[in-house]
Motif scaffolding. Structure first.
Motif, short mmCIF file in Angstrom:
data_model
loop_
_atom_site.label_atom_id
_atom_site.label_comp_id
_atom_site.label_asym_id
_atom_site.label_seq_id
_atom_site.Cartn_x
_atom_site.Cartn_y
_atom_site.Cartn_z
N LYS A 64 31.36 36.85 35.13
CA LYS A 64 31.54 36.25 34.14
C LYS A 64 32.60 34.82 34.80
N ALA A 65 32.99 34.35 35.40
CA ALA A 65 34.24 33.01 35.94
C ALA A 65 34.02 32.16 35.72
N LYS A 66 35.08 31.13 35.31
CA LYS A 66 34.57 29.56 35.49
C LYS A 66 34.64 29.26 36.55
N GLN A 67 33.72 28.17 37.29
CA GLN A 67 33.64 27.65 38.44
C GLN A 67 34.03 26.20 38.52
N ARG A 114 29.43 34.61 47.40
CA ARG A 114 28.55 35.90 46.53
C ARG A 114 29.75 37.52 46.99
N GLU A 115 29.94 37.03 47.83
CA GLU A 115 30.72 38.65 48.61
C GLU A 115 32.20 38.02 47.45
N ILE A 116 32.40 36.87 47.88
CA ILE A 116 34.04 37.51 47.75
C ILE A 116 33.87 36.83 46.35
N VAL A 117 33.51 36.04 45.58
CA VAL A 117 33.65 35.61 43.97
C VAL A 117 32.80 37.11 43.46
N GLY A 118 31.81 37.01 43.35
CA GLY A 118 31.82 37.88 42.57
C GLY A 118 32.30 38.83 43.12
N GLU A 171 38.44 43.68 38.13
CA GLU A 171 37.90 43.41 37.01
C GLU A 171 37.58 45.22 36.45
N GLN A 172 36.98 45.66 37.82
CA GLN A 172 36.81 47.93 37.85
C GLN A 172 38.38 48.01 37.78
N ASP A 173 39.25 47.49 38.73
CA ASP A 173 40.61 48.23 38.50
C ASP A 173 41.57 47.65 37.68
N MET A 174 40.78 46.89 36.61
CA MET A 174 41.90 47.50 35.34
C MET A 174 42.84 45.83 35.58
N LEU A 175 42.76 45.03 36.59
CA LEU A 175 43.86 44.43 37.10
C LEU A 175 43.12 42.71 37.10
N LEU A 176 42.31 42.94 36.11
CA LEU A 176 41.60 41.19 35.73
C LEU A 176 40.74 41.57 34.50
N GLU A 177 40.73 41.02 33.19
CA GLU A 177 40.10 41.10 32.01
C GLU A 177 39.01 40.23 31.95
N PRO A 178 38.42 41.48 32.01
CA PRO A 178 36.99 40.29 32.68
C PRO A 178 36.31 39.15 31.18
N GLY A 179 36.07 38.30 32.41
CA GLY A 179 35.55 36.54 32.40
C GLY A 179 37.05 35.92 32.33
N ARG A 180 38.21 36.34 32.71
CA ARG A 180 39.23 35.09 32.95
C ARG A 180 39.30 34.95 34.20
N GLY A 181 38.05 35.47 35.27
CA GLY A 181 38.55 34.82 36.56
C GLY A 181 38.12 33.68 36.70
N SER A 182 38.84 33.09 37.35
CA SER A 182 38.57 31.49 37.84
C SER A 182 38.21 31.04 39.48
N VAL A 183 38.09 29.59 39.65
CA VAL A 183 37.50 29.74 41.12
C VAL A 183 37.03 27.85 41.11
#
Length: 730
Positions: free
Chosen positions: A536-539, A672-676, A683-695
């Motif tokens: 879930k990222a803001k695009q 899809r491959e780059i954004v998703g 997120e899986q590597d705990m480097l980014l909080e879920p939902g905090r990514g942006s595009v």
């Protein structure tokens, strides 16, 4: 695995697109890396500079398995014996018309090639190699195909002397309706087309018919449920019904278009339907070749039976023999086409098949199952993009590595065929006459060709159906009149199969001069933003204005430096904050734009605080690994990444927290491959909080084709035309 030549490999494929011979030329060069753009073709031209004509002699099969795409020409043996044998043949067949002269310097089955023709290892000498597959070889007369003559009695074909008035082959090539043809030819000349959009089986069809015939565009072609509804040669009906007794919904749309000889641009090719599309095009190509050749043979027999007193004057040939050209991205694609051809026509013999397998098949497993299906479909197997091969058909045999002028079907990559044609700089060595009578062109996997060098494809089409410069043994009394009237391109059918549409493909399709018309088939796009998975990222999509397409690159760069970069500089000042500029991936579709942005980050004082790395299609594995490592560790806050590097490598980049798209990718799967994919990994590597990514995506009205595939067909019009310039998706 056969060793690769100078032109093989995926990185070699990448080098064909830019610079002097790449998309857009080198007019927008901003850095030093452009010097690599010309490497591939210049090296190829150097290696082939000594050979003349078709230049197919630059590749041979040697004891180590290097690659050859041409038939070895045997040395002339015992001229007196050859002359006596030819006179004996002439005395036996004196009643037959002498339409064309056949070469008689090939050895008979009982003769051997003198040892002097080969070196001590059994290889062809360098001097002879330069003469292999010269396009000066005259076209063979179909009546001289011994297998064809001997097998006539065993053929259970239906083909009587009464033409089928409903057969598209007859109505398009042999006996077109003169009134309809004249109307449409005027439409082609004046560029007047009647276009209509229709829906069929869930696919959008854009049908365009030349001339003032609007009633013919209102309805799509009739549905064909299976092979039984096609006008096939009888020898193909049984195998076709066995391979595919009924058509699926997509095939019901495409088969009527293909077999009616209309130009087709299909924008829905994928790894799932690629096999069915390949079978369709191969069946169409073989059916066309068989009908053409059988008509010539029957007319030869009729002329021989009636003698010189007959008034029968058939017009059944072109200037040269090759009738079908298939442009493919890799040798593995050629292998798949050959296998499809054999499955359709089931030949009793395949001459030179072992040599073909050794040169074209690579059974090494190179990729793991985690690679995307479309990537494995393209690059698995032998991914060499420098090849050309002629295929000749007799009634029961397929011969590979036939010389071009004796071939029925030509399989070639864009680079391989361009090298065969030659360079405009040396017109004496150029030879494109073998393309003069091409009647069906099939461009498969066109989206992959866009990532090689599309200018090669354009170069090939510029030299199609030109009037030949030499006769090549042609009997002009039997050449169809529209060939003599220089109207061959009005009868040529072009079939382009691609995963998506681009301006280059649209231009190629729009410039069609086929009097039968053209059809573009594409799906209704739901939008790749709907297929990002659990991320879930803001695009945010930001539109900028450009006065013209020529000014669009400058307008994009200005918008990027004035609206995007300041926000990154602001984030860079947040030391130790989780919301700093680290983890910013900047995706750049064009290599020329990449050079411009890279130079900006290297020299501009405004971005001095933003450390950056770069991965382009020219970066080797070590360089790319180092850039990815520095990006993950935070040593580089920004990573520049090109579309073609992702196309050829499909890297999974860790540490991405923010994606900025300098432009949308042509391939929507990359979005899809780059954004998703990249954000999901963070997120899986705990480097980014879920939902905090942006595009952040930058686009203009000239990106409408790319934008439609990403946001969907229903949204694209609103985003292009509305007064607002910012659109958010969550």
């Amino acid at each position: 695995m056969p060793p690769r030549g100078k032109f093989s490999g995926r990185r070699g494929s990448a080098r064909g697109r830019g610079g002097k011979f790449g998309r857009g030329g080198a007019k927008r060069s901003f850095g030093g890396a452009e010097k690599f753009h010309n490497t591939r073709l210049e090296d190829a031209e150097e290696s082939g500079s000594e050979s003349s004509g078709e230049a197919s002699s630059d590749l041979k099969v040697d004891s180590e398995g290097s690659i050859s795409d041409v038939e070895e020409t045997p040395a002339t043996t015992q001229p007196y014996m050859a002359l006596m044998q030819s006179l004996e043949r002439d005395s036996v067949s004196s009643a037959a018309p002498t339409t064309k002269r056949r070469k008689i310097d090939h050895p008979s089955p009982k003769q051997e090639v003198p040892p002097a023709a080969n070196d001590e290892n059994g290889e062809v000498s360098d001097d002879e190699e330069r003469d292999v597959d010269h396009v000066e070889e005259p076209e063979e007369d179909p009546s001289n195909d011994v297998e064809l003559e001997n097998d006539n009695d065993d053929d259970d074909d239906d083909d009587d002397d009464i033409p089928d008035a409903e057969d598209p082959f007859e109505t398009h090539f042999v006996n077109p309706d003169s009134n309809e043809y004249n109307i449409r030819l005027k439409g082609v000349t004046s560029n007047v087309h009647q276009t209509k959009q229709v829906e069929k089986n869930g696919w959008r069809m854009f049908r365009s018919i030349p001339g003032q015939t609007p009633d013919q565009t209102t309805q799509p072609p009739a549905t064909v449920p299976g092979p039984s509804g096609l006008k096939l040669k009888h020898r193909l009906i049984e195998t076709s019904n066995k391979l595919c007794p009924s058509f699926d919904r997509l095939e019901q749309v495409l088969y009527p278009i293909t077999f009616s000889y209309q130009d087709l641009l299909f924008c829905g090719r994928n790894a799932t339907n690629a096999g069915n599309l390949r079978r369709m095009t191969c069946l169409h190509a073989i059916n066309h070749v068989f009908k053409t050749r059988d008509r010539v043979i029957k007319n030869n027999a009729k002329l021989a039976k009636e003698g010189e007193t007959t008034d029968f004057e058939p017009r059944d040939q072109g200037f040269t023999r090759p009738k079908v050209l298939m442009i493919l991205p890799t040798r593995e694609a050629a292998v798949k086409v050959v296998n499809a051809i054999c499955a359709v026509c089931e030949p009793d013999q395949q001459e030179n098949r072992k040599r073909f397998d050794e040169s074209y098949i690579d059974r090494e497993v190179k990729f793991s199952a985690d690679k995307p299906a479309d990537f494995r479909d393209l690059f698995e197997g032998n991914d060499d993009d420098m090849f050309r091969i002629g295929i000749k058909f007799t009634r029961k045999t397929i011969k590979y590595f036939a010389q071009f002028y004796n071939s029925d079907i030509l399989l070639a990559s864009p680079l391989g065929l361009r090298m065969a044609i030659g360079s405009e700089g040396d017109k004496k060595k150029m030879d494109y006459d073998f393309l003069s009578s091409i009647e069906v062109v099939i461009v498969d996997h066109a989206d992959a060709l866009l990532n090689q060098n599309w200018e090669h494809v354009e170069y090939i089409f510029e030299h199609l159906n030109r009037q030949p410069r030499d006769a090549h043994g042609c009997d002009f009394s039997r050449v169809r009149e529209w060939y003599l009237d220089n109207q061959a391109e009005n009868f040529r059918q072009t079939i382009v199969l691609s995963a998506f549409n681009t301006p280059e493909l649209s231009e190629l399709h729009r410039c069609s001069k086929n009097w039968a018309g053209r059809v573009r088939v594409q799906p209704e796009y739901n939008g790749m933003i709907q297929e990002l998975g659990l991320v879930k990222a803001k695009q945010t999509f930001s539109r900028f204005e450009a006065p013209s397409i020529a000014d669009e690159p400058d307008a994009r760069f200005t918008y990027f430096t004035s609206a995007i970069v300041p926000s990154l500089i602001k984030l860079a000042g947040r030391k130790g904050s989780s919301a700093d500029a680290g983890g910013t991936l900047i995706f750049i579709p064009s290599y020329l734009d990449f050079v411009r942005v890279r130079n900006y980050f290297s020299t501009a004082d405004a971005v001095e605080s933003l450390s950056f790395g770069a991965i382009s299609e020219y970066a080797d594995v070590r360089e790319a690994s180092r850039a990815r490592s520095h990006f993950l560790s935070g040593r580089h806050k920004v990573l520049l990444y090109t579309e073609r590097s992702h196309h050829f490598r499909r890297y999974v980049i860790a540490g991405v927290r923010r994606v900025i798209m300098y432009g949308l990718p042509d391939n929507p799967i990359f979005y899809r491959e780059i954004v998703g994919g990249f954000l999901a990994k963070s997120e899986q590597d705990m480097l980014l909080e879920p939902g905090r990514g942006s595009v952040r995506v930058v686009f203009s009205k000239y990106d409408v084709l790319k934008l439609e595939r990403v946001v969907g067909s229903k949204r694209v019009g609103k985003m292009i035309r509305e007064r607002g310039d910012t659109f958010d998706f969550i």
